[in-house]
Scaffold this active site. Structure first.
Site, PDB file in Angstrom:
ATOM      1  N   PRO A 195      62.420 -20.623  48.431  1.00 56.36           N
ATOM      2  CA  PRO A 195      62.797 -20.074  47.880  1.00 56.36           C
ATOM      3  C   PRO A 195      60.656 -19.484  47.050  1.00 56.36           C
ATOM      4  CG  PRO A 195      62.524 -21.981  48.782  1.00 56.36           C
ATOM      5  CD  PRO A 195      62.566 -20.786  49.559  1.00 56.36           C
ATOM      6  N   GLU A 196      61.596 -18.990  46.273  1.00 52.92           N
ATOM      7  CA  GLU A 196      60.656 -18.766  44.795  1.00 52.92           C
ATOM      8  C   GLU A 196      60.111 -20.144  43.914  1.00 52.92           C
ATOM      9  OE1 GLU A 196      60.816 -14.429  44.240  1.00 52.92           O
ATOM     10  OE2 GLU A 196      61.671 -14.237  45.801  1.00 52.92           O
TER      11      GLU A 196
END
Length: 285
Positions: free
Chosen positions: A2-3
């Site tokens: 996840p960014e």
DNA sequence: AGCCTGCCCTGCGAGC
DNA sequence: TGCTCGCAGGGCAGGC
């Protein structure tokens, strides 16, 4: 992992259950995440009230009444699921995740009633830490971290100056959390495409007009991705189980051989710093 | 210092 | 069908 947009989506999903909640009990089933859990992890959390749920880069930060903050990173495969809330079936989100990888369980007395927040992470690249709330900016996770790209602290001129000092490819510079926080492989590729900048170009040669376009492109792509609930690849889902849909809007990421949406040239894949980069050789210069 | 590589760990899809 | 390989959204330590 996840960014930034995915972490922000997770934050928004968890906040209604966590903010204002009292931590009744913590079950640390596995202490060997990316780093070992801090000593007395469960004991230091139990009984504390969660004052807020914030995000810094790709990290979640929960300041506690006890003067410490719970710092969490999802690594590549971390996810949270929530049981409880006001669903008739008492189960807000039925986790599709393998329960063998449920490593940390928080039992909360929250504003919406009792809730069970479960951290699941097959690859165990995620981390949880407790740091003094007074010195968050100085803790090892955030010391030296660059500005939040969607805040006023992300100033185009400062960004340009940072690029000017770098000889590495611009793609690598964007992944460097000291320059700007929260950018990962997907959004680095997408922002470079939107800005028409080649990922192979030296960062210092991007400073200037290209740097300004890149600054805008980063903010635009992150905003749009958050609005879409992030990107759902493989195992990412928001804490309510909803899938983000930004992956349908990728222009280059994971689209090797497909037509560039701008010029129809085939999207190329190269490896930079050991990671895939997707770009259009025709319209990214 | 900056930059690059290797590595942590598990799961999955492609190819044989 | 079952295997092996390569690859995956991150970030750290250690080499030059």
């Amino acid at each position: 992992m996840p960014e930034l947009p995915e972490v922000e989506t997770v934050r928004r999903g968890l906040a209604p259950f966590m903010v204002g909640a009292r931590i009744r009990r913590v079950e640390a089933r596995r202490a060997d995440l990316r780093f070992p859990l801090p000593r007395d992890f469960a004991a230091r959390l139990q009984g504390a009230r969660i004052e807020a749920l914030d995000r810094r880069g790709k990290y979640l930060v929960a300041p506690l009444s006890a003067g410490e903050s719970l710092v969490m990173h999802l690594g590549m495969s971390g996810r949270f699921t929530v049981d409880g809330g006001d669903r008739p079936d008492g189960r807000y989100y039925a986790a599709g995740a393998d329960p063998r990888h449920d490593h940390v369980v928080f039992e909360l007395d929250g504003p919406a009633g009792p809730a069970r927040v479960v951290y699941n992470d097959p690859r165990r690249f995620g981390l949880m830490d407790l740091v003094p709330s007074g010195g968050l900016d100085r803790c090892r996770h955030f010391a030296g971290m660059g500005p939040e790209p969607l805040s006023d602290a992300f100033v185009a001129e400062t960004f340009n100056a940072a690029l000017k000092a770098r000889a590495a490819p611009i793609k690598a510079a964007l992944l460097d959390q000291r320059i700007v926080a929260g950018i990962g492989n997907i959004y680095a590729c997408e922002a470079l495409h939107r800005a028409g900048v080649s990922p192979r170009r030296a960062a210092r040669s991007v400073a200037g007009a290209r740097g300004m376009r890149l600054w805008s492109a980063l903010r635009a792509v992150l905003r749009e991705a958050i609005e879409a609930g992030g990107s759902s690849l493989r195992d990412f889902a928001a804490s309510d189980g909803a899938l983000g849909y930004f992956q349908h809007r990728f222009r280059v990421y994971d689209r090797e051989g497909a037509a560039c949406p701008v010029c129809r040239a085939p999207v190329r894949r190269i490896v930079q710093s050991g990671r895939s980069t997707f770009y259009c050789g025709a319209c990214q210069r």
